[in-house]
Design a protein around this motif. Structure first.
Motif, PDB file in Angstrom:
ATOM      1  N   PHE A  24       0.813  -1.291  -0.067  1.00  0.00           N
ATOM      2  CA  PHE A  24      -0.189  -0.113  -0.112  1.00  0.00           C
ATOM      3  C   PHE A  24       0.919   1.325   0.176  1.00  0.00           C
ATOM      4  O   PHE A  24       0.371   2.366   0.000  1.00  0.00           O
ATOM      5  N   THR A  25       2.238   0.978  -0.055  1.00  0.00           N
ATOM      6  CA  THR A  25       3.135   2.222  -0.033  1.00  0.00           C
ATOM      7  C   THR A  25       3.414   3.003  -1.149  1.00  0.00           C
ATOM      8  O   THR A  25       3.853   3.983  -1.300  1.00  0.00           O
ATOM      9  N   LYS A  26       2.889   2.361  -2.302  1.00  0.00           N
ATOM     10  CA  LYS A  26       3.267   2.849  -3.688  1.00  0.00           C
ATOM     11  C   LYS A  26       2.128   3.619  -4.410  1.00  0.00           C
ATOM     12  O   LYS A  26       1.597   4.804  -3.898  1.00  0.00           O
ATOM     13  N   SER A  27       1.310   2.860  -4.880  1.00  0.00           N
ATOM     14  CA  SER A  27       0.003   3.538  -5.711  1.00  0.00           C
ATOM     15  C   SER A  27      -1.075   4.326  -4.625  1.00  0.00           C
ATOM     16  O   SER A  27      -1.398   4.994  -4.934  1.00  0.00           O
ATOM     17  N   PHE A  28      -1.054   3.454  -3.483  1.00  0.00           N
ATOM     18  CA  PHE A  28      -2.048   4.095  -2.457  1.00  0.00           C
ATOM     19  C   PHE A  28      -1.698   4.931  -1.563  1.00  0.00           C
ATOM     20  O   PHE A  28      -2.224   5.684  -0.846  1.00  0.00           O
ATOM     21  N   GLY A  29      -0.345   5.190  -1.556  1.00  0.00           N
ATOM     22  CA  GLY A  29       0.372   6.408  -0.615  1.00  0.00           C
ATOM     23  C   GLY A  29       0.201   6.046   0.714  1.00  0.00           C
ATOM     24  O   GLY A  29      -0.036   6.906   1.652  1.00  0.00           O
ATOM     25  N   ALA A  30       0.024   4.724   1.195  1.00  0.00           N
ATOM     26  CA  ALA A  30      -0.214   4.621   2.494  1.00  0.00           C
ATOM     27  C   ALA A  30       0.723   3.752   3.329  1.00  0.00           C
ATOM     28  O   ALA A  30       1.842   3.853   2.898  1.00  0.00           O
ATOM     29  N   ALA A  31       0.392   2.711   4.149  1.00  0.00           N
ATOM     30  CA  ALA A  31       1.573   1.901   4.735  1.00  0.00           C
ATOM     31  C   ALA A  31       0.934   0.398   4.850  1.00  0.00           C
ATOM     32  O   ALA A  31      -0.206   0.303   4.669  1.00  0.00           O
ATOM     33  N   GLY A  32       1.863  -0.436   4.828  1.00  0.00           N
ATOM     34  CA  GLY A  32       1.388  -2.005   5.084  1.00  0.00           C
ATOM     35  C   GLY A  32       1.456  -2.693   3.441  1.00  0.00           C
ATOM     36  O   GLY A  32       1.880  -1.968   2.483  1.00  0.00           O
TER      37      GLY A  32
END
Length: 371
Positions: free
Chosen positions: A339-347
């Motif tokens: 989730f750290t790339k396209s979604f700009g989040a973590a995990g």
């Protein structure tokens, strides 16, 4: 029996309507419609194992020779002047601002590699004002920058107190805008978190759970990310590398692995795993997944697909490279994403058959906390 590698290579490239460029990538070639349909048929039968009915065309802009030459010349000139300035610093003609070990610490192992330190003080410092820019807004498609200035060639900065508004974001993973603090994505993520909760999601001893052991074979694309390479090495399996997105190279390794087996003993491999990415982040190329799946089925291997950059970015609904090609996700044995790339989040996540997921849950460090 399969076709020879040379013949297959010619068929695939002719049917594709593409040919390799000088940098190993491909260039687009336009043909008439009736020729295109004929080529599509050849490509479908010869290269994909009848998994994909459309031609797969990629085009990459080659770096102009003049630009490449001037770039290398620029680095060369900077390197020469860097050594000249180091000479001046050694003789106290120029002040050295960078941190250095004390004389009494010279016998210890150096904190940095010599060239890394050289690059930092002589090349990076000259362009440091373009990097590590402080922001004062959510890093969306645009954001606000805190203005700063330097009077000593970027060794130190002073903040002016002004803000530069609506700067285009080219330095963050939030390139699809999923990490905004308002909007449909934020609302949906909050609702799912409240409903299902979250776990620690850290793997055993923070080093992962090896799916392969000694006696297994990993066939890895030569441009796989360093994290995949490290994980493969930690497994203790034998690793062989095939040319990037080259199905002839992959099939040759698969065929040799089946025929010859393990080194010395020639016993069959316990498992053969094909290791690829959905989108290769540095090159921008897309894995030729239909052909990979066809080879995987033909030689009864396993497939590990890293969708770190393709999930969210490919497919009509953003479900990744499998949806992009219209394939069945069941044909991918291990599907990994973050989730750290396209979604700009973590995990991140691992998707696969129920027995695989149950195995990871019971053997992973997070199983203790994820209840």
């Amino acid at each position: 029996m399969t076709e020879s590698a040379g013949n297959k290579n010619e068929d695939c490239h002719a049917a594709n309507g593409v040919k390799p460029g000088r940098n190993g990538m491909v260039k687009n070639h336009h043909h008439h419609h009736h020729q295109y349909q004929k080529q599509e048929k050849v490509y479908h039968a010869a290269c994909n194992g009848e998994l994909y009915s459309r031609p797969f065309i990629e085009s990459f802009e080659e770096t102009p020779m003049l630009v490449a030459v001037l770039t290398y010349m620029g680095y060369g000139i900077l390197t020469i002047f860097g050594y000249l300035r180091d000479f001046m610093r050694e003789w106290k003609i120029e002040k050295c601002h960078i941190a250095r070990e004390r004389e009494e610490q010279k016998d210890f192992v150096p904190l940095y590699q010599d060239f890394e330190n050289f690059y930092t003080r002589n090349l990076y410092m000259r362009i440091r004002d373009s990097w590590n820019r402080p922001i004062c807004s959510v890093p969306g498609a645009t954001f606000d920058l805190v203005e700063r200035s330097s009077n000593d060639y970027n060794w130190t900065f002073e903040y002016t107190g002004r803000v530069v508004n609506d700067v285009i974001n080219l330095g963050s993973y939030n390139y699809l805008g999923f990490a905004e603090n308002t909007g449909a994505c934020t609302t949906a993520a909050g609702e799912v978190t409240v409903k299902f909760g979250v776990g620690m999601a850290s793997t055993r001893q923070e080093m992962g759970e090896c799916l392969l052991v000694t006696g297994c074979l990993i066939l890895s694309d030569e441009l796989n990310h360093a994290s995949l390479v490290l994980g493969a090495r930690l497994s203790g399996s034998t690793i062989r590398v095939f040319k990037h997105n080259n199905m002839q190279s992959l099939e040759k390794l698969l065929r040799d692995a089946i025929v010859h087996g393990q080194p010395r003993t020639h016993r069959p491999w316990k498992k053969i795993l094909i290791l690829v990415e959905g989108i290769y982040s540095m090159e921008g190329s897309i894995i030729r997944l239909p052909e990979v799946i066809a080879l995987k089925k033909k030689y009864k291997a396993y497939l590990y697909l890293d969708e770190a950059h393709s999930i969210g970015a490919l497919g009509p609904y953003g479900r990744g490279v499998v949806e992009y090609f219209g394939l069945d996700s069941k044909d991918v044995d291990v599907m990994m994403g973050t989730f750290t790339k396209s979604f700009g989040a973590a995990g991140g996540y691992i998707a696969g058959r129920k027995d695989l997921i149950d195995y990871l849950r019971t053997h992973s460090h997070s199983a203790i906390y994820a209840t």
